[in-house]
Design a protein around this motif. Structure first.
Motif, PDB file in Angstrom:
ATOM      1  N   MET A 229       0.824  -1.208   0.000  1.00  0.00           N
ATOM      2  CA  MET A 229       0.000   0.000   0.000  1.00  0.00           C
ATOM      3  C   MET A 229       0.855   1.254   0.000  1.00  0.00           C
ATOM      4  O   MET A 229       1.913   1.305   0.637  1.00  0.00           O
ATOM      5  CB  MET A 229      -0.941   0.013   1.208  1.00  0.00           C
ATOM      6  CG  MET A 229      -2.036  -1.036   1.144  1.00  0.00           C
ATOM      7  SD  MET A 229      -3.328  -0.785   2.412  1.00  0.00           S
ATOM      8  CE  MET A 229      -4.104   0.747   1.832  1.00  0.00           C
ATOM      9  N   TYR A 230       0.386   2.250  -0.737  1.00  0.00           N
ATOM     10  CA  TYR A 230       1.042   3.556  -0.745  1.00  0.00           C
ATOM     11  C   TYR A 230      -0.027   4.629  -0.869  1.00  0.00           C
ATOM     12  O   TYR A 230      -0.877   4.573  -1.764  1.00  0.00           O
ATOM     13  CB  TYR A 230       2.042   3.678  -1.897  1.00  0.00           C
ATOM     14  CG  TYR A 230       2.762   5.011  -1.895  1.00  0.00           C
ATOM     15  CD1 TYR A 230       3.804   5.243  -1.006  1.00  0.00           C
ATOM     16  CD2 TYR A 230       2.364   6.048  -2.730  1.00  0.00           C
ATOM     17  CE1 TYR A 230       4.449   6.469  -0.957  1.00  0.00           C
ATOM     18  CE2 TYR A 230       3.003   7.277  -2.697  1.00  0.00           C
ATOM     19  CZ  TYR A 230       4.045   7.485  -1.800  1.00  0.00           C
ATOM     20  OH  TYR A 230       4.673   8.709  -1.747  1.00  0.00           O
ATOM     21  N   ALA A 231       0.006   5.598   0.052  1.00  0.00           N
ATOM     22  CA  ALA A 231      -0.915   6.747   0.019  1.00  0.00           C
ATOM     23  C   ALA A 231      -2.368   6.321  -0.093  1.00  0.00           C
ATOM     24  O   ALA A 231      -3.152   6.900  -0.859  1.00  0.00           O
ATOM     25  CB  ALA A 231      -0.541   7.698  -1.123  1.00  0.00           C
ATOM     26  N   GLY A 232      -2.748   5.272   0.675  1.00  0.00           N
ATOM     27  CA  GLY A 232      -4.136   4.860   0.747  1.00  0.00           C
ATOM     28  C   GLY A 232      -4.586   3.914  -0.343  1.00  0.00           C
ATOM     29  O   GLY A 232      -5.755   3.501  -0.353  1.00  0.00           O
ATOM     30  N   GLN A 233      -3.699   3.560  -1.272  1.00  0.00           N
ATOM     31  CA  GLN A 233      -4.057   2.681  -2.373  1.00  0.00           C
ATOM     32  C   GLN A 233      -3.184   1.433  -2.375  1.00  0.00           C
ATOM     33  O   GLN A 233      -2.039   1.465  -1.914  1.00  0.00           O
ATOM     34  CB  GLN A 233      -3.890   3.389  -3.724  1.00  0.00           C
ATOM     35  CG  GLN A 233      -4.812   4.570  -3.949  1.00  0.00           C
ATOM     36  CD  GLN A 233      -4.568   5.207  -5.305  1.00  0.00           C
ATOM     37  OE1 GLN A 233      -3.451   5.223  -5.808  1.00  0.00           O
ATOM     38  NE2 GLN A 233      -5.632   5.739  -5.905  1.00  0.00           N
ATOM     39  N   VAL A 234      -3.714   0.346  -2.921  1.00  0.00           N
ATOM     40  CA  VAL A 234      -2.895  -0.835  -3.194  1.00  0.00           C
ATOM     41  C   VAL A 234      -2.149  -0.569  -4.497  1.00  0.00           C
ATOM     42  O   VAL A 234      -2.763  -0.311  -5.528  1.00  0.00           O
ATOM     43  CB  VAL A 234      -3.756  -2.104  -3.320  1.00  0.00           C
ATOM     44  CG1 VAL A 234      -2.896  -3.305  -3.718  1.00  0.00           C
ATOM     45  CG2 VAL A 234      -4.474  -2.393  -2.009  1.00  0.00           C
ATOM     46  N   VAL A 235      -0.807  -0.615  -4.453  1.00  0.00           N
ATOM     47  CA  VAL A 235      -0.018  -0.361  -5.664  1.00  0.00           C
ATOM     48  C   VAL A 235       0.519  -1.652  -6.271  1.00  0.00           C
ATOM     49  O   VAL A 235       0.905  -1.673  -7.442  1.00  0.00           O
ATOM     50  CB  VAL A 235       1.148   0.620  -5.394  1.00  0.00           C
ATOM     51  CG1 VAL A 235       0.605   1.982  -4.994  1.00  0.00           C
ATOM     52  CG2 VAL A 235       2.102   0.086  -4.336  1.00  0.00           C
ATOM     53  N   GLU A 236       0.549  -2.739  -5.474  1.00  0.00           N
ATOM     54  CA  GLU A 236       0.968  -4.031  -6.025  1.00  0.00           C
ATOM     55  C   GLU A 236       0.371  -5.151  -5.177  1.00  0.00           C
ATOM     56  O   GLU A 236       0.272  -5.037  -3.953  1.00  0.00           O
ATOM     57  CB  GLU A 236       2.487  -4.154  -6.073  1.00  0.00           C
ATOM     58  CG  GLU A 236       2.971  -5.406  -6.794  1.00  0.00           C
ATOM     59  CD  GLU A 236       4.416  -5.318  -7.276  1.00  0.00           C
ATOM     60  OE1 GLU A 236       4.865  -6.253  -7.954  1.00  0.00           O
ATOM     61  OE2 GLU A 236       5.086  -4.310  -6.976  1.00  0.00           O
ATOM     62  N   GLU A 237      -0.023  -6.229  -5.846  1.00  0.00           N
ATOM     63  CA  GLU A 237      -0.607  -7.386  -5.175  1.00  0.00           C
ATOM     64  C   GLU A 237      -0.102  -8.640  -5.871  1.00  0.00           C
ATOM     65  O   GLU A 237      -0.150  -8.749  -7.102  1.00  0.00           O
ATOM     66  CB  GLU A 237      -2.128  -7.321  -5.250  1.00  0.00           C
ATOM     67  CG  GLU A 237      -2.828  -8.538  -4.682  1.00  0.00           C
ATOM     68  CD  GLU A 237      -4.336  -8.502  -4.881  1.00  0.00           C
ATOM     69  OE1 GLU A 237      -5.015  -9.445  -4.438  1.00  0.00           O
ATOM     70  OE2 GLU A 237      -4.831  -7.513  -5.476  1.00  0.00           O
ATOM     71  N   ALA A 238       0.402  -9.603  -5.091  1.00  0.00           N
ATOM     72  CA  ALA A 238       0.901 -10.850  -5.666  1.00  0.00           C
ATOM     73  C   ALA A 238       1.070 -11.873  -4.558  1.00  0.00           C
ATOM     74  O   ALA A 238       1.029 -11.540  -3.372  1.00  0.00           O
ATOM     75  CB  ALA A 238       2.230 -10.624  -6.385  1.00  0.00           C
ATOM     76  N   ASP A 239       1.274 -13.138  -4.953  1.00  0.00           N
ATOM     77  CA  ASP A 239       1.637 -14.123  -3.946  1.00  0.00           C
ATOM     78  C   ASP A 239       3.040 -13.799  -3.442  1.00  0.00           C
ATOM     79  O   ASP A 239       3.819 -13.112  -4.122  1.00  0.00           O
ATOM     80  CB  ASP A 239       1.569 -15.538  -4.507  1.00  0.00           C
ATOM     81  CG  ASP A 239       2.633 -15.813  -5.554  1.00  0.00           C
ATOM     82  OD1 ASP A 239       3.770 -16.151  -5.183  1.00  0.00           O
ATOM     83  OD2 ASP A 239       2.332 -15.661  -6.753  1.00  0.00           O
ATOM     84  N   VAL A 240       3.382 -14.284  -2.250  1.00  0.00           N
ATOM     85  CA  VAL A 240       4.598 -13.842  -1.579  1.00  0.00           C
ATOM     86  C   VAL A 240       5.853 -14.175  -2.372  1.00  0.00           C
ATOM     87  O   VAL A 240       6.810 -13.388  -2.407  1.00  0.00           O
ATOM     88  CB  VAL A 240       4.658 -14.431  -0.146  1.00  0.00           C
ATOM     89  CG1 VAL A 240       4.817 -15.950  -0.183  1.00  0.00           C
ATOM     90  CG2 VAL A 240       5.767 -13.780   0.678  1.00  0.00           C
ATOM     91  N   PHE A 241       5.880 -15.319  -3.048  1.00  0.00           N
ATOM     92  CA  PHE A 241       7.072 -15.704  -3.808  1.00  0.00           C
ATOM     93  C   PHE A 241       7.268 -14.802  -5.017  1.00  0.00           C
ATOM     94  O   PHE A 241       8.381 -14.337  -5.288  1.00  0.00           O
ATOM     95  CB  PHE A 241       6.961 -17.171  -4.246  1.00  0.00           C
ATOM     96  CG  PHE A 241       6.877 -18.141  -3.102  1.00  0.00           C
ATOM     97  CD1 PHE A 241       7.995 -18.421  -2.321  1.00  0.00           C
ATOM     98  CD2 PHE A 241       5.679 -18.749  -2.784  1.00  0.00           C
ATOM     99  CE1 PHE A 241       7.918 -19.296  -1.257  1.00  0.00           C
ATOM    100  CE2 PHE A 241       5.588 -19.628  -1.716  1.00  0.00           C
ATOM    101  CZ  PHE A 241       6.714 -19.908  -0.951  1.00  0.00           C
ATOM    102  N   THR A 242       6.180 -14.526  -5.734  1.00  0.00           N
ATOM    103  CA  THR A 242       6.263 -13.654  -6.907  1.00  0.00           C
ATOM    104  C   THR A 242       6.685 -12.250  -6.510  1.00  0.00           C
ATOM    105  O   THR A 242       7.523 -11.626  -7.168  1.00  0.00           O
ATOM    106  CB  THR A 242       4.903 -13.602  -7.633  1.00  0.00           C
ATOM    107  OG1 THR A 242       4.546 -14.918  -8.054  1.00  0.00           O
ATOM    108  CG2 THR A 242       4.951 -12.683  -8.834  1.00  0.00           C
ATOM    109  N   LEU A 243       6.113 -11.743  -5.425  1.00  0.00           N
ATOM    110  CA  LEU A 243       6.408 -10.366  -5.021  1.00  0.00           C
ATOM    111  C   LEU A 243       7.884 -10.194  -4.663  1.00  0.00           C
ATOM    112  O   LEU A 243       8.513  -9.208  -5.052  1.00  0.00           O
ATOM    113  CB  LEU A 243       5.531  -9.962  -3.835  1.00  0.00           C
ATOM    114  CG  LEU A 243       5.626  -8.462  -3.514  1.00  0.00           C
ATOM    115  CD1 LEU A 243       4.625  -7.694  -4.359  1.00  0.00           C
ATOM    116  CD2 LEU A 243       5.385  -8.176  -2.050  1.00  0.00           C
ATOM    117  N   PHE A 244       8.437 -11.128  -3.911  1.00  0.00           N
ATOM    118  CA  PHE A 244       9.828 -10.995  -3.497  1.00  0.00           C
ATOM    119  C   PHE A 244      10.806 -11.332  -4.627  1.00  0.00           C
ATOM    120  O   PHE A 244      11.900 -10.775  -4.681  1.00  0.00           O
ATOM    121  CB  PHE A 244      10.107 -11.870  -2.270  1.00  0.00           C
ATOM    122  CG  PHE A 244       9.673 -11.244  -0.978  1.00  0.00           C
ATOM    123  CD1 PHE A 244      10.580 -10.552  -0.185  1.00  0.00           C
ATOM    124  CD2 PHE A 244       8.361 -11.319  -0.554  1.00  0.00           C
ATOM    125  CE1 PHE A 244      10.184  -9.952   1.006  1.00  0.00           C
ATOM    126  CE2 PHE A 244       7.956 -10.731   0.634  1.00  0.00           C
ATOM    127  CZ  PHE A 244       8.870 -10.040   1.415  1.00  0.00           C
TER     128      PHE A 244
END
Length: 340
Positions: A229-244
């Protein structure tokens, strides 16, 4: 496949202030299945805690859910009465608050406050309820639990108070546990113990967990999927492996680059994201991160990106022009300076 038992759909939370109505959380959506853990990360002021308080309907007199729905076990929590929410809080949904001293009543002993919760939801006889409270204090690593239960909150350290809050939150074996920075005030050995306790609750009771943390290591260990989250919005969403493994948003990459590593050259300074999170009273136009982004262009400064999947039917979603398939955008070279 098990159905989602928590669905947050386009949640928008606002507050009434002297300067007028301001939106703190905007268009936040996610789902949770029983036994699943979602992590929410971001700097202070990004809307993480307000999102969790919206789920609990604990926004105070000035806060309110302006739009969206929160469906829990088939019920829209937004439409429930306060009496109906009191039955759900602590019983079906428990929360570990970030500041335990503001959550514990200073004029009642630890035992008084734990037994009130246990009696309300579990309805155990007095002796059994006290024995169960002592057992829960032992499980979160509190020494001399049989004595500590008769102490007042101010007699305990910050870490001890935090563990009391965790014991209270876990005592009713909730279907959903919301943990707002649950290990911030704890040393690393107790932190590991608390995380293991949360994992055990998840495996034994099929409890879903929503964990909010600045510590990306905790998120990597606990979460199945992650919202940034940044400034009240979701800026990225993914499963934990993909995100990292493959973060796409410049903000997510900045958070990752800020983590110290063993191979880091001690003679070099750690990376830090320039600037600060904008005030909810003065949100930037266009992409809200463009004032701090080294890749920002004029388009970022004037046009709002949507939260879209990286590829068709992908669960990895990003709110960034750089990641969206736009031929016109691809022809614009990224800038190294930050747009003011």
């Amino acid at each position: 496949m098990e159905n989602n038992f928590l669905e947050v759909d386009r949640l928008q939370t606002a507050f009434r202030t002297d300067k007028g109505e301001v939106v703190s959380v905007e268009e936040v959506s996610f789902q949770l299945k029983p036994g699943e853990t979602i992590g929410i990360v971001g700097e202070s002021g990004c809307g993480k805690s307000v999102t969790s308080l919206s789920l609990m309907r604990l926004l105070g007199h000035s806060g309110f859910i302006k739009k969206g729905s929160i469906t829990f076990n088939g019920k829209d929590l937004v439409k429930l009465t306060e009496a109906e929410m009191r039955h759900i809080r602590g019983n079906e949904i428990s929360m570990i608050f970030q500041e335990p001293m503001t959550s514990l009543n200073p004029v009642f002993t630890i035992g008084n406050q734990m037994l009130e919760l246990i009696n309300l939801h579990l309805k155990l006889p007095a002796k059994e309820a006290r024995a169960y409270a002592v057992e829960m204090l032992n499980r979160v690593g509190i020494p001399r639990a049989a004595e500590i239960i008769d102490e007042y909150p101010h007699k305990l350290s910050g870490g001890m108070r935090q563990r009391v809050m965790i014991a209270m939150a876990l005592s009713c074996k909730p279907k959903l546990l919301i943990a707002d920075e649950p290990t911030t005030a704890l040393d690393v050995t107790i932190q590991a113990q608390i995380l293991e306790l949360m994992k055990k609750l998840r495996s034994e009771s099929n409890t879903a967990i929503m964990i909010i943390s600045h510590d990306l290591g905790v998120i990597a260990e606990m979460a199945d999927k992650v919202l940034v989250m940044y400034a009240g919005q979701v800026v990225e969403e993914a499963d934990v492996f993909t995100l990292f493994d493959d973060p796409k948003h410049p903000y997510t990459k900045g958070l990752m680059d800020s983590i110290p590593h063993l191979e880091h050259d001690s003679s070099q300074r750690l990376f830090s994201i320039p600037g600060t999170v904008p005030s909810i009273h003065q949100m930037p136009q266009g992409c809200r991160f463009h004032t701090r982004c080294q890749y920002a262009t004029e388009k970022c400064a004037h046009e709002k990106p949507a939260l879209l999947p990286i590829q068709q039917q992908s669960e990895h979603r990003v709110r960034c022009w750089l990641s969206q398939d736009d031929p016109e955008r691809a022809a614009i070279p990224p800038r190294t300076e930050v747009i003011a």
